[in-house]
Scaffold this active site. Structure first.
Site, mmCIF file in Angstrom:
data_model
loop_
_atom_site.group_PDB
_atom_site.id
_atom_site.type_symbol
_atom_site.label_atom_id
_atom_site.label_comp_id
_atom_site.label_asym_id
_atom_site.label_seq_id
_atom_site.Cartn_x
_atom_site.Cartn_y
_atom_site.Cartn_z
ATOM 1 N N SER A 75 51.747 34.097 71.355
ATOM 2 C CA SER A 75 52.447 33.653 72.571
ATOM 3 C C SER A 75 53.818 33.051 72.263
ATOM 4 O O SER A 75 54.624 32.873 73.171
ATOM 5 C CB SER A 75 51.592 32.652 73.358
ATOM 6 N N HIS A 76 54.094 32.736 70.992
ATOM 7 C CA HIS A 76 55.408 32.177 70.649
ATOM 8 C C HIS A 76 56.083 32.930 69.501
ATOM 9 O O HIS A 76 56.938 32.375 68.816
ATOM 10 C CB HIS A 76 55.307 30.662 70.391
ATOM 11 N N GLU A 101 50.595 33.019 77.133
ATOM 12 C CA GLU A 101 49.310 33.721 76.985
ATOM 13 C C GLU A 101 49.016 34.537 78.238
ATOM 14 O O GLU A 101 48.524 35.673 78.162
ATOM 15 C CB GLU A 101 48.225 32.660 76.741
HETATM 16 P P1 NDP Z 1 45.235 26.723 72.448
HETATM 17 O O1 NDP Z 1 44.493 26.548 73.714
HETATM 18 O O2 NDP Z 1 44.841 27.831 71.552
HETATM 19 O O3 NDP Z 1 45.150 25.330 71.667
HETATM 20 C C1 NDP Z 1 45.852 25.204 70.529
HETATM 21 C C2 NDP Z 1 45.359 24.069 69.650
HETATM 22 O O4 NDP Z 1 43.941 23.868 69.721
HETATM 23 C C3 NDP Z 1 45.660 24.473 68.220
HETATM 24 O O5 NDP Z 1 45.930 23.324 67.467
HETATM 25 C C4 NDP Z 1 44.364 25.163 67.848
HETATM 26 O O6 NDP Z 1 44.187 25.348 66.452
HETATM 27 C C5 NDP Z 1 43.348 24.224 68.440
HETATM 28 N N1 NDP Z 1 42.054 24.868 68.647
HETATM 29 C C6 NDP Z 1 41.800 26.004 69.341
HETATM 30 N N2 NDP Z 1 40.475 26.286 69.291
HETATM 31 C C7 NDP Z 1 39.887 25.302 68.567
HETATM 32 C C8 NDP Z 1 38.541 25.043 68.164
HETATM 33 N N3 NDP Z 1 37.553 25.837 68.526
HETATM 34 N N4 NDP Z 1 38.315 23.950 67.418
HETATM 35 C C9 NDP Z 1 39.327 23.130 67.046
HETATM 36 N N5 NDP Z 1 40.614 23.329 67.403
HETATM 37 C C10 NDP Z 1 40.891 24.404 68.152
HETATM 38 O O7 NDP Z 1 46.816 26.944 72.669
HETATM 39 P P2 NDP Z 1 47.716 26.707 73.951
HETATM 40 O O8 NDP Z 1 47.743 27.983 74.711
HETATM 41 O O9 NDP Z 1 47.322 25.480 74.677
HETATM 42 O O10 NDP Z 1 49.150 26.455 73.258
HETATM 43 C C11 NDP Z 1 49.693 27.421 72.384
HETATM 44 C C12 NDP Z 1 51.075 27.010 71.945
HETATM 45 O O11 NDP Z 1 51.961 27.065 73.042
HETATM 46 C C13 NDP Z 1 51.217 25.611 71.375
HETATM 47 O O12 NDP Z 1 51.660 25.758 70.042
HETATM 48 C C14 NDP Z 1 52.270 24.919 72.234
HETATM 49 O O13 NDP Z 1 53.220 24.134 71.537
HETATM 50 C C15 NDP Z 1 52.976 26.117 72.858
HETATM 51 N N6 NDP Z 1 53.568 25.743 74.152
HETATM 52 C C16 NDP Z 1 54.901 25.460 74.209
HETATM 53 C C17 NDP Z 1 55.464 25.085 75.415
HETATM 54 C C18 NDP Z 1 56.898 24.678 75.521
HETATM 55 O O14 NDP Z 1 57.311 24.281 76.594
HETATM 56 N N7 NDP Z 1 57.685 24.698 74.497
HETATM 57 C C19 NDP Z 1 54.673 25.025 76.645
HETATM 58 C C20 NDP Z 1 53.274 25.303 76.446
HETATM 59 C C21 NDP Z 1 52.754 25.662 75.234
HETATM 60 P P3 NDP Z 1 44.310 26.874 65.867
HETATM 61 O O15 NDP Z 1 45.746 27.274 66.100
HETATM 62 O O16 NDP Z 1 43.945 26.758 64.438
HETATM 63 O O17 NDP Z 1 43.356 27.718 66.668
HETATM 64 O O1 PYC Z 2 54.029 29.314 77.004
HETATM 65 O O2 PYC Z 2 54.032 27.805 78.617
HETATM 66 C C1 PYC Z 2 54.578 28.413 77.669
HETATM 67 C C2 PYC Z 2 55.947 28.032 77.276
HETATM 68 C C3 PYC Z 2 56.881 27.438 78.029
HETATM 69 C C4 PYC Z 2 57.998 27.272 77.253
HETATM 70 C C5 PYC Z 2 57.702 27.768 76.040
HETATM 71 N N1 PYC Z 2 56.437 28.219 76.066
#
Ligand code: NDP
Ligand code: PYC
Length: 345
Positions: A55-56, A196
């Site tokens: 996703s990134h 995602e």
């Molecule tokens: P997830 O729901 O996959 O959660 C990610 C975190 O939870 C990771 O640290 C992951 O580790 C951990 N995790 C997942 N499954 C388990 C498990 N079963 N047991 C323990 N830990 C677990 O990801 P999101 O979709 O919430 O976020 C993904 C990325 O998107 C993030 O890196 C975030 O920074 C980015 N993002 C950025 C935004 C922005 O504005 N810049 C906005 C929103 C999101 P692992 O990776 O090892 O699975």
């Molecule tokens: O996946 O929600 C997201 C996001 C927003 C900005 C960067 N990633």
């Protein structure tokens, strides 16, 4: 240059991590981004693909190009660091993408955290599209505990509501450890990152129930309707409160936009969000002095207790992926590859 040795399906394309970096640099340079930004961003795109965080990764290139073409980002931004005797480091990102601003502010944040025990870096006026774990991992490598948070665009309904108001607001934490990797978590405060959902739309896949509501506020599994409606927060009202905290701490408290203000500024351009970021760093040496080693060992014993009951630590999947892809490269879909090739046309 290391070639990919990865075996792939017919609808996939094998790439080495060097290929990914090269592709990213070509796309971003082609659209007039200054070389410092190209380098900083490409490293993060490689890191995301290396850790299998699709996703990134390269998927973001199309959105970055859209952001550049829309004029919502300063292609040649020169981030400026300012500081005083307090424990706060301010970085004005000059309307540019955030990675360079973080890189430029990090040394002063580390210095201040080591001096005061705790320090904060405020990044203002940055266009933000990245995952946060590379930042907190870097601070763990500096021996610091850290937290990072940022708003995004208003794409998420508060618990009990049906209209997008909050951002996907990621929250990351890292704790330095004695072995190869720190303890790190980094997640959106929406059920998942919006990226995602966009990947589900691109692949014509339904999203799981409970991720989103459509524009009328009804639950939906259709990714297109979800993107037009609102995502939901993780953990109901608890995620909603955490997300609100991030809006406040990395919005008004640091003199910058909330997710709703960022979306209003976007005015339909569908560019990456423009706002601020807050990074807090804590220095275990200052907190603990001579007893640091004892308490860091206790933390290690605590991690052992988690793992010996069969639970995995967050980021273990990423670290394992890193090990694998650094050797054999990655695979992306042919569709994704064609989209990127189109950005170079
Ligand atoms: P997830 O729901 O996959 O959660 C990610 C975190 O939870 C990771 O640290 C992951 O580790 C951990 N995790 C997942 N499954 C388990 C498990 N079963 N047991 C323990 N830990 C677990 O990801 P999101 O979709 O919430 O976020 C993904 C990325 O998107 C993030 O890196 C975030 O920074 C980015 N993002 C950025 C935004 C922005 O504005 N810049 C906005 C929103 C999101 P692992 O990776 O090892 O699975
Ligand atoms: O996946 O929600 C997201 C996001 C927003 C900005 C960067 N990633």
């Amino acid at each position: 240059m290391m070639a990919s040795t990865r075996s792939v399906e017919p609808d996939e394309k094998a790439l080495s991590l060097d290929d990914v970096e090269e592709l990213s640099k070509r796309v971003l340079s082609r659209h007039g981004l200054s070389s410092d930004h190209v380098t900083a961003i490409s490293k993060l795109i490689v890191a995301a693909e290396r850790d299998e965080c699709a996703s990134h990764g390269v998927y973001r290139l199309a959105g970055l190009v859209r952001t550049i073409i829309s004029g919502k980002v300063n292609r040649g931004a020169c981030p400026a660091v300012s500081t005083d005797e307090t424990a706060i480091v301010r970085v004005d990102a000059d309307g540019g993408f955030s990675p360079l601003a973080f890189n430029i502010g990090r040394p002063e944040l580390v210095t201040k955290a080591r001096r005061h025990g705790i320090a904060a870096m405020i990044i203002n006026r940055c266009v933000h599209f990245t995952a946060l774990w590379p930042e907190v991992e870097a601070l763990a490598a500096d021996g610091l505990v850290s937290l990072a948070m940022t708003p995004s665009h208003s794409w998420v309904a508060p618990a009990g509501g049906k209209k997008a108001l909050l951002g996907t607001n990621p929250f990351a934490f890292a704790w330095p450890r004695t072995g190869d990797h720190p303890y790190v978590f980094d997640f959106a405060t929406s059920v998942v990152a919006r990226g995602e959902v966009e990947l589900h739309r691109q692949r014509n896949l339904p999203i799981p129930a409970g991720w989103a509501v459509d524009p009328r506020g009804e639950p939906t599994r259709d990714a297109t309707l979800a993107l037009a409606g609102a995502l939901l927060t993780f953990g109901g009202y608890k995620g909603s409160a955490l997300s609100t905290m991030i809006e406040l701490l990395a919005g008004p408290l640091i003199g910058d936009f909330t997710s709703a203000e960022s979306k209003a500024f976007d005015s339909g351009a569908e560019a990456a969000p423009l706002h601020g970021e807050l990074v807090i760093a804590l220095c275990p040496d200052v907190f603990l002095g001579d007893s640091k080693s004892d308490y860091m060992k206790r933390a290690e014993a605590f991690f052992d207790l988690i793992e010996t009951q069969g639970a995995r630590l967050p980021s273990q999947r990423r670290f394992e992926a890193r090990e694998r892809t650094s050797r054999s490269g990655i695979a992306i879909s042919r569709v994704q590859y064609e989209i990127i090739a189109g950005l170079l046309a």
